[in-house]
Design a protein around this motif. Structure first.
Motif, PDB file in Angstrom:
ATOM      1  N   PHE A  61      -5.483   0.629  11.392  1.00  0.00           N
ATOM      2  CA  PHE A  61      -5.146   1.832  10.641  1.00  0.00           C
ATOM      3  C   PHE A  61      -6.042   2.992  11.081  1.00  0.00           C
ATOM      4  O   PHE A  61      -5.601   4.131  11.164  1.00  0.00           O
TER       5      PHE A  61
ATOM      6  N   TYR B  67       0.837  -1.204   0.000  1.00  0.00           N
ATOM      7  CA  TYR B  67       0.000   0.000   0.000  1.00  0.00           C
ATOM      8  C   TYR B  67       0.870   1.252   0.000  1.00  0.00           C
ATOM      9  O   TYR B  67       0.678   2.158  -0.811  1.00  0.00           O
TER      10      TYR B  67
ATOM     11  N   GLU C 165      -5.887  10.023 -17.423  1.00  0.00           N
ATOM     12  CA  GLU C 165      -7.090  10.782 -17.128  1.00  0.00           C
ATOM     13  C   GLU C 165      -7.167  10.915 -15.619  1.00  0.00           C
ATOM     14  O   GLU C 165      -6.824   9.988 -14.899  1.00  0.00           O
ATOM     15  N   PHE C 166      -7.623  12.050 -15.137  1.00  0.00           N
ATOM     16  CA  PHE C 166      -7.769  12.210 -13.688  1.00  0.00           C
ATOM     17  C   PHE C 166      -9.199  12.574 -13.352  1.00  0.00           C
ATOM     18  O   PHE C 166      -9.820  13.395 -14.005  1.00  0.00           O
ATOM     19  N   GLU C 167      -9.677  11.946 -12.302  1.00  0.00           N
ATOM     20  CA  GLU C 167     -11.064  12.182 -11.929  1.00  0.00           C
ATOM     21  C   GLU C 167     -11.177  12.172 -10.416  1.00  0.00           C
ATOM     22  O   GLU C 167     -11.042  11.114  -9.813  1.00  0.00           O
ATOM     23  N   PRO C 168     -11.336  13.249  -9.727  1.00  0.00           N
ATOM     24  CA  PRO C 168     -11.313  14.641 -10.218  1.00  0.00           C
ATOM     25  C   PRO C 168      -9.911  15.032 -10.674  1.00  0.00           C
ATOM     26  O   PRO C 168      -9.027  14.187 -10.721  1.00  0.00           O
TER      27      PRO C 168
ATOM     28  N   VAL D  68      -6.615   7.802 -13.202  1.00  0.00           N
ATOM     29  CA  VAL D  68      -6.495   7.802 -11.746  1.00  0.00           C
ATOM     30  C   VAL D  68      -7.773   8.421 -11.214  1.00  0.00           C
ATOM     31  O   VAL D  68      -8.208   9.462 -11.696  1.00  0.00           O
ATOM     32  N   SER D  69      -8.381   7.763 -10.242  1.00  0.00           N
ATOM     33  CA  SER D  69      -9.654   8.264  -9.748  1.00  0.00           C
ATOM     34  C   SER D  69      -9.727   8.115  -8.240  1.00  0.00           C
ATOM     35  O   SER D  69      -9.117   7.220  -7.657  1.00  0.00           O
ATOM     36  N   GLN D  70     -10.477   9.020  -7.646  1.00  0.00           N
ATOM     37  CA  GLN D  70     -10.700   8.915  -6.196  1.00  0.00           C
ATOM     38  C   GLN D  70     -11.971   8.124  -5.967  1.00  0.00           C
ATOM     39  O   GLN D  70     -12.969   8.317  -6.660  1.00  0.00           O
TER      40      GLN D  70
ATOM     41  N   PHE E 178      -8.383   5.213  -3.587  1.00  0.00           N
ATOM     42  CA  PHE E 178      -7.964   5.648  -4.915  1.00  0.00           C
ATOM     43  C   PHE E 178      -7.867   4.450  -5.838  1.00  0.00           C
ATOM     44  O   PHE E 178      -7.640   3.327  -5.389  1.00  0.00           O
TER      45      PHE E 178
ATOM     46  N   LEU F 280      -6.357   1.366  -4.103  1.00  0.00           N
ATOM     47  CA  LEU F 280      -5.801   1.676  -2.783  1.00  0.00           C
ATOM     48  C   LEU F 280      -6.972   2.101  -1.909  1.00  0.00           C
ATOM     49  O   LEU F 280      -7.431   3.234  -2.006  1.00  0.00           O
ATOM     50  N   ALA F 281      -7.450   1.191  -1.088  1.00  0.00           N
ATOM     51  CA  ALA F 281      -8.639   1.495  -0.283  1.00  0.00           C
ATOM     52  C   ALA F 281      -8.243   1.643   1.171  1.00  0.00           C
ATOM     53  O   ALA F 281      -7.326   0.980   1.646  1.00  0.00           O
ATOM     54  N   GLU F 282      -8.927   2.536   1.860  1.00  0.00           N
ATOM     55  CA  GLU F 282      -8.656   2.677   3.286  1.00  0.00           C
ATOM     56  C   GLU F 282      -9.093   1.426   4.037  1.00  0.00           C
ATOM     57  O   GLU F 282      -8.421   0.951   4.931  1.00  0.00           O
TER      58      GLU F 282
ATOM     59  N   GLU G 252      -6.134   3.280  -9.653  1.00  0.00           N
ATOM     60  CA  GLU G 252      -5.280   3.613 -10.785  1.00  0.00           C
ATOM     61  C   GLU G 252      -5.350   2.480 -11.792  1.00  0.00           C
ATOM     62  O   GLU G 252      -5.194   1.321 -11.433  1.00  0.00           O
ATOM     63  N   ALA G 253      -5.642   2.836 -13.031  1.00  0.00           N
ATOM     64  CA  ALA G 253      -5.661   1.828 -14.080  1.00  0.00           C
ATOM     65  C   ALA G 253      -4.671   2.249 -15.145  1.00  0.00           C
ATOM     66  O   ALA G 253      -4.714   3.392 -15.607  1.00  0.00           O
TER      67      ALA G 253
ATOM     68  N   GLY H  87     -16.680   5.756  -7.829  1.00  0.00           N
ATOM     69  CA  GLY H  87     -15.892   6.986  -7.906  1.00  0.00           C
ATOM     70  C   GLY H  87     -16.592   8.116  -7.174  1.00  0.00           C
ATOM     71  O   GLY H  87     -17.794   8.062  -6.937  1.00  0.00           O
ATOM     72  N   VAL H  88     -15.825   9.139  -6.790  1.00  0.00           N
ATOM     73  CA  VAL H  88     -16.453  10.269  -6.095  1.00  0.00           C
ATOM     74  C   VAL H  88     -17.396  11.027  -7.020  1.00  0.00           C
ATOM     75  O   VAL H  88     -18.283  11.739  -6.571  1.00  0.00           O
TER      76      VAL H  88
ATOM     77  N   VAL I  87      -5.555  -3.269  -2.409  1.00  0.00           N
ATOM     78  CA  VAL I  87      -4.708  -3.237  -1.213  1.00  0.00           C
ATOM     79  C   VAL I  87      -5.209  -2.195  -0.217  1.00  0.00           C
ATOM     80  O   VAL I  87      -5.730  -1.154  -0.587  1.00  0.00           O
TER      81      VAL I  87
ATOM     82  N   LEU J 288      -7.007  15.586  -6.587  1.00  0.00           N
ATOM     83  CA  LEU J 288      -6.671  14.221  -6.179  1.00  0.00           C
ATOM     84  C   LEU J 288      -5.496  14.229  -5.210  1.00  0.00           C
ATOM     85  O   LEU J 288      -5.500  13.547  -4.194  1.00  0.00           O
TER      86      LEU J 288
ATOM     87  N   ILE K  95      -5.114  -0.932  -9.897  1.00  0.00           N
ATOM     88  CA  ILE K  95      -4.734  -0.992  -8.493  1.00  0.00           C
ATOM     89  C   ILE K  95      -5.726  -0.172  -7.693  1.00  0.00           C
ATOM     90  O   ILE K  95      -5.968   0.989  -7.997  1.00  0.00           O
TER      91      ILE K  95
END
Lengths: 284, 141
Positions: A144, A45, A203-206, B45-47, B71, B82-84, B73-74, B30-31, B11, A211, B80
Motif C-alpha cells: 500500500f 478497508y 462525537e468527532f475528534e478533531p 469518530v477520531s483520527q 481512523f 482503519l489503520a494505514e 470509529e466507535a 488519537g491525534v 483493518v 477529519l 472499527i
C-alpha cells in the motif's frame, strides 16, 4: 510433401511449446488465486472507509477541500494500469487502446500520463504524451505504501494546478475470462454521498470537516490500490485464458500433424514395397 | 460479574489484522492525545496518530498494536480501526524496526538538502512505535 522425419520434428516442437503454455497456465492460475485473495482482503478497508466518508460528509457543515475543487479542464492526467508481462492475450492492448480513446482528441501538450506496468510503459514511450511517473511491480506483492508514494505525486500535481482532472484507466475484473477496461474519475473527487439518516449523535475528534480533510487523501490511495489489485487479477486471468487456449491449439495441431505423419509413413512404406515388388518382378 | 465486552476490528488496506467480540478495554493514540474506550461508548469518530494501540480481552490479556496512523470509529458497541499499517506485537520484526529507526535518525542527522524531514520523522515515529509495542509485550511476558 514433407517427409516423415520433418513432420516428427515439428510434432516435437509443438509438444515443447505446449508444455510451456501449460506450465504458464498453471502459474497464472495460482497467481490469479493469490490476487483474488488479496482483493478480497482489501475489500473491508475500502468498504468501511466509504461508510465513514458518508457519515462525515453528512455531519460536516460545508466541505471545501483542495481535492474536491472543480475547475475548467485544460490539463488532464491519466493514470493507466497496464500489463506487467506479456503473453496475456489482448489484455494490454485492450487497456491501452481504451486509454487512447479516452485521451481522444485532447491536444497532446495538455495530456500527462502516469503509467503502471511495464507493457503500458513501453507502449506509451513511443507516443508523444508526457510521462510524469512510472511504476513497475516486479513481484505481485504491491505494498500500500508504494501506491501512496505514487498518489502523493498525483495529489500534489492536482493541488498545484498542473492538472485539472485525473482519470484512472484499468481493467475491471469480472471473471477470469472477462476483463472490462474502465475509466474512473479520481480528481476532483466526487462529493461523498451523504447518509440518509443523519446520525447527529457522533462525537468527532478533531471536528468533522478536518477529519474529512484527512480522510480524502487516504480514500484516494485506497481507490488506486484497489484498482491496481483488481488489474493484477485481471492480468493473471487474461493470461490464464490465453495460455489455456494456446495449450488447446497445440493439442489440436499435434493431432493433425500426427495424422500427416502417419500418412507420410504409410506412403513411404507403400513406396518401398512397390519398389521391392517391381525389382523382384524384374528379376524373374 | 463478567466485564462487558465490545467488538473490535482492526483493518488495513491490505488485510484484516484483528477481529474479536471479546474486547473489554482499548487505549488508542488519537491525534489529540491517547484516549480510552470501554463498552457502550458514545459514538465517536477520531483520527489516529502513529503510535501504540492497546486493548484488553476478556481473559485479562493486554495486546499491543503498532499503528501507522488512521481512523477509529466507535458506535453501537463496535469499534472499527482503519489503520494505514497495523501490526500485532508478536508480528513485529524488531530487527527491521531497529534498522528503520537507525536509518531515519541517520537521515535526520545528516540534514542534507535532499532529506525530506517530514518523511524521515514519520519513518522514525513508526519505527519507535513498533519497538515500543514489541518491548511492552516483552515486559508483560
Amino acid at each position: 510433401m514433407a517427409t516423415a522425419k520433418e513432420i516428427r520434428r515439428r510434432i516435437r516442437t509443438v509438444k515443447n511449446i505446449q508444455k510451456i503454455t501449460n506450465a504458464m497456465k498453471m502459474v497464472a492460475a495460482a497467481r490469479l488465486k493469490k490476487a483474488q485473495a488479496r482483493a478480497e482482503a482489501a475489500r473491508p478497508y475500502a468498504q468501511k472507509m466509504k461508510e465513514l466518508m458518508g457519515r462525515l460528509s453528512s455531519s460536516a457543515a460545508c466541505i471545501s477541500h483542495p481535492l474536491l475543487e472543480r475547475r475548467e479542464e485544460t490539463n488532464t492526467l491519466f493514470v493507466i494500469i497496464g500489463a506487467e508481462r506479456g503473453l496475456a492475450g489482448s489484455y494490454n492492448v485492450n487497456v491501452v487502446h481504451h486509454a487512447l480513446s479516452e485521451i481522444g482528441g485532447r491536444p497532446v501538450e495538455s495530456v500527462k500520463l502516469v503509467l503502471l506496468g511495464r507493457k503500458a510503459i513501453s507502449f506509451f514511450r513511443r507516443r508523444p504524451y508526457q510521462i510524469v511517473a512510472t511504476f513497475e511491480s516486479r513481484s505481485s506483492d504491491v505494498a500500500f505504501s508504494d501506491v501512496q508514494r505514487l498518489t502523493a505525486r498525483v495529489r500534489s500535481m492536482f493541488e498545484e494546478r498542473e492538472v485539472d482532472a485525473v482519470y484512472l484507466v484499468y481493467s475491471r475484473f469480472v471473471t477470469p475470462m472477462k476483463q472490462v477496461p474502465t475509466t474512473v474519475q479520481l480528481l476532483p473527487m466526487e462529493q461523498p454521498a451523504t447518509e440518509q439518516k443523519a446520525e447527529g449523535d457522533f462525537e468527532f475528534e478533531p471536528e468533522a470537516s478536518e477529519l474529512l480533510g484527512a480522510l480524502l487523501p487516504r480514500y484516494l490511495d485506497t481507490l488506486v490500490y484497489q484498482a491496481l489489485i483488481e488489474a493484477q487479477a485481471s492480468e493473471q486471468g487474461a493470461r490464464m485464458t490465453a495460455m489455456s487456449t494456446a495449450t488447446n491449439n497445440a493439442a489440436e495441431m499435434i493431432e493433425t500433424l500426427t495424422l500427416a505423419y502417419n500418412k507420410a509413413r504409410q506412403a513411404a512404406i507403400t513406396k518401398e514395397l512397390t519398389e521391392i515388388v517391381t525389382s523382384a518382378e524384374a528379376l524373374t | 460479574m463478567p466485564e462487558r465486552a465490545f467488538r473490535l476490528e482492526i483493518v488495513t488496506p491490505e488485510r484484516v489484522v484483528f477481529s474479536s467480540d471479546r474486547v473489554v478495554s482499548l487505549i488508542a493514540p488519537g491525534v489529540e492525545g491517547y484516549f480510552g474506550i470501554m463498552a457502550n461508548r458514545a459514538p465517536i469518530v477520531s483520527q489516529l496518530d502513529i503510535g501504540v494501540l492497546q486493548y484488553r480481552t476478556a481473559d485479562g490479556h493486554w495486546e499491543y498494536v503498532a499503528v501507522g496512523g488512521g481512523f477509529l470509529e466507535a458506535a453501537h458497541n463496535r469499534v472499527i480501526v482503519l489503520a494505514e499499517t497495523a501490526e500485532l506485537s508478536h508480528e513485529i520484526d524488531v530487527q527491521r524496526a531497529q534498522e528503520a529507526k537507525d536509518r531515519a535518525l541517520h537521515r535526520l542527522a545528516s540534514g542534507g538538502p535532499n532529506v525530506d524531514i517530514e518523511r524521515a520523522q514519520a519513518a522514525l515515529r513508526r519505527a519507535l512505535a513498533r519497538l515500543d509495542a514489541a518491548q511492552r509485550r516483552e515486559s508483560h511476558a
